[in-house]
Enzyme design. Structure first.
Site, PDB file in Angstrom:
ATOM      1  N   ASN A 152      10.578  -2.335   6.560  1.00 61.24           N
ATOM      2  CA  ASN A 152      10.817  -1.135   7.372  1.00 61.24           C
ATOM      3  C   ASN A 152       9.689  -0.859   8.374  1.00 61.24           C
ATOM      4  O   ASN A 152       9.926  -0.280   9.435  1.00 61.24           O
ATOM      5  CB  ASN A 152      11.070   0.086   6.480  1.00 61.24           C
ATOM      6  CG  ASN A 152       9.919   0.409   5.568  1.00 61.24           C
ATOM      7  OD1 ASN A 152       9.140  -0.466   5.175  1.00 61.24           O
ATOM      8  ND2 ASN A 152       9.795   1.667   5.199  1.00 61.24           N
ATOM      9  N   GLU A 250       2.527   0.935  -3.425  1.00 54.79           N
ATOM     10  CA  GLU A 250       3.083   1.964  -2.535  1.00 54.79           C
ATOM     11  C   GLU A 250       4.583   1.798  -2.576  1.00 54.79           C
ATOM     12  O   GLU A 250       5.149   0.899  -1.963  1.00 54.79           O
ATOM     13  CB  GLU A 250       2.524   1.779  -1.112  1.00 54.79           C
ATOM     14  CG  GLU A 250       2.716   3.000  -0.225  1.00 54.79           C
ATOM     15  CD  GLU A 250       4.041   2.988   0.511  1.00 54.79           C
ATOM     16  OE1 GLU A 250       4.976   3.689   0.047  1.00 54.79           O
ATOM     17  OE2 GLU A 250       4.145   2.309   1.534  1.00 54.79           O
ATOM     18  N   CYS A 284       9.788   5.407   3.837  1.00 56.40           N
ATOM     19  CA  CYS A 284       9.565   5.889   2.475  1.00 56.40           C
ATOM     20  C   CYS A 284       9.156   7.354   2.437  1.00 56.40           C
ATOM     21  O   CYS A 284       9.333   8.024   1.419  1.00 56.40           O
ATOM     22  CB  CYS A 284       8.530   5.023   1.767  1.00 56.40           C
ATOM     23  SG  CYS A 284       6.983   4.832   2.665  1.00 56.40           S
ATOM     24  N   GLU A 458      -3.521   3.221   0.480  1.00 57.33           N
ATOM     25  CA  GLU A 458      -3.848   2.437   1.657  1.00 57.33           C
ATOM     26  C   GLU A 458      -4.379   3.399   2.713  1.00 57.33           C
ATOM     27  O   GLU A 458      -4.118   4.590   2.665  1.00 57.33           O
ATOM     28  CB  GLU A 458      -2.623   1.688   2.171  1.00 57.33           C
ATOM     29  CG  GLU A 458      -2.143   0.591   1.221  1.00 57.33           C
ATOM     30  CD  GLU A 458      -1.094  -0.307   1.834  1.00 57.33           C
ATOM     31  OE1 GLU A 458      -1.251  -1.536   1.766  1.00 57.33           O
ATOM     32  OE2 GLU A 458      -0.103   0.227   2.363  1.00 57.33           O
TER      33      GLU A 458
END
Length: 478
Positions: A152, A250, A284, A458
């Site tokens: 994505n 993640e 997300c 991150e």
């Protein structure tokens, strides 16, 4: 017509797989094959592992200033090649060129950020209990890393892993999505062209389960970073546990939006429509469950629909297109099934709710009102252009409903009351919370979830820390 080959990157060489196996890369807006993707064999994976291990011996000993210089050059090349990379990204992912350019810009910013953070991997001196003893901590690169990236954000996901690992002194093998591999190669070329030594960065493609199982089973890598779904995260964590590899996960989310009665409705609608239909909802952190104070519920839903109708759906490469297609026909069908289930359970379909006829995996921007809690849409991450609305009557009620799922990545609060903002920000079970806006991930800020949305972060200083380990050294003077 022949199509280009998307190669592997192994030990500094952009190459075909040793067996010649390829799979097609498809443009989701046109359904045309735009490239052949080289798949790595076990032999190729072994070469990548060996190259990473060999390169780590030297790369870990380079100075922070040297790593900084290479990453700064890589960031420069990413910016210089923005249009080229954005066009590749749009062709294989489908998002608009405007979004693609913004994503490439984020890659450059993140690489610059990590270039600077490489110089700040500080240890510390700990006061000892004896005058002839010195106690210090050292921050060391954890070792060879593995980065598994989703489709994505095919540039951002890989650039974050590459830049953080390399800045810390680690070498890395990246496995991008087979749907969007050419973007990863284009980003990788910026690092290798910047002077990165052979083997420090390797990029491999192949059947995800086969590649991940083989690489993670090897004793060579010491770190796993995944951007992906919760089920995949659970699988990779189990695999990593066999060799005690450190992980950053993640994973997916199902972001609640809390809109209180005192909200600035025009501001909230403008920001939420933009965020909801960004990348066709395939984000997300996309707002998915919209809880609206009953006093403003109908006005808010009506304003949202009015603005959503203005979203231009089309091939991301065409001028003026704002929302592109779903990544695959299967994802489009999954979205349609969620809509049908919600309507069957009593939701009011007020906009969209159908695939768009013609070539490409397009689905219309969709708004559902009065969605019941037993609809699949309220418990399963949609990852598509669906906004599900429901009213609430009290603070405690909406916090309970927002926190009812096992996910905890992003959440959003819209209110002008400082007390409400403070209470909601504290009560929401999420890794990142946006208040009166939806920009929750920058190069300098930590990004990650809690609960079944994963762990670790991150970006920010936390992103560098994920690739470092601590060694305590105690010295007694003789």
């Amino acid at each position: 017509m022949s199509v280009p080959l998307v190669p592997l990157l192994i030990d500094g060489d952009y190459c075909a797989g040793s067996t010649g196996v390829t799979v097609p890369v498809v443009n989701p807006a046109t359904e045309e094959v735009i490239a052949d993707l080289a798949h790595a064999s076990v032999t190729d994976l072994d070469r990548a592992l060996a190259a990473s291990a060999r390169a780590f011996v030297d790369w870990r000993e380079t100075t922070a200033a040297h790593r900084n210089a290479i990453l700064v050059k890589a960031a420069y090349l990413i910016r210089e090649r923005t249009e080229e990379i954005a066009e590749i990204l749009t062709a294989e992912n489908g998002k608009s060129l405007t979004e693609a350019r913004g994503e490439v810009g984020f890659c450059a910013d993140a690489t610059d950020w990590y270039a600077e953070e490489a110089k700040r991997a500080y240890g510390r001196v700990i006061p000892a209990r004896a005058s002839d003893v010195r106690q210090i901590t050292l921050r060391e690169p954890v070792g060879v890393a593995l980065g598994f990236a989703a489709w994505n954000f095919p540039a951002g996901n890989v650039a974050l892993k590459m830049a953080a690992a390399l800045a810390a002194g680690c070498t890395i093998i990246v496995k991008p999505s087979d749907e969007t591999p050419a973007t990863a190669i284009a980003i990788g070329r910026c690092f290798t062209d910047a002077g990165l030594p052979a083997g420090a960065l390797n990029i491999v493609h192949g059947v995800p389960t086969e590649v991940s199982k083989y690489l993670i089973a090897s004793p060579i890598p010491k770190k796993v970073s995944l951007t992906g779904s919760t089920p995949v995260g659970k699988l990779l964590q189990r695999l990593a546990s066999e060799t005690m590899k450190r992980c950053t996960m993640e994973l997916g989310g199902h972001a609640p939006v809390l809109v209180f009665a005192d909200t600035d409705i025009p501001n909230a609608v403008a920001r939420l429509v933009s965020a909801k239909f960004r990348n066709a909802g395939q984000v997300c952190t996309s707002p998915t469950r919209f809880f609206i104070a009953r006093e403003v519920y109908e006005d808010f839903v009506a304003a949202f629909i009015t603005r959503a109708k203005q979203v231009r759906v089309g091939n991301g490469a065409e001028e003026g297109a704002q929302m592109g297609p779903m990544i695959t026909a299967r994802r489009r069908d999954t979205i349609d099934a969620l809509v049908k289930d919600a309507v069957a359970k009593g939701a009011d379909l007020r906009l969209g709710g159908h695939a768009i006829a013609g070539k490409g995996y397009f689905y219309a921007p969709t708004v559902l009102a009065d969605v019941p809690d037993n609809a699949r849409l309220m418990t399963e991450e949609p990852f598509g252009p669906i906004a599900a609305f429901t009213p609430f009557d009290s603070f405690d009620e909406v916090i309970g409903r927002a926190n009812a799922l096992p996910y905890g990545l992003a959440a959003y609060v819209f209110s002008q009351n400082p007390g409400t903002i403070a209470r909601a920000g504290s009560a929401l079970d999420a890794g990142v919370v946006g208040v009166n806006h939806t920009s929750v991930h920058e190069a300098e800020t930590p990004f990650g979830g809690v609960n079944e949305s994963g762990y670790g972060a991150e970006s920010g200083i936390e992103g560098l820390d994920a690739y470092l380990r601590t060694k305590m050294l105690t010295e007694k003077y003789l």
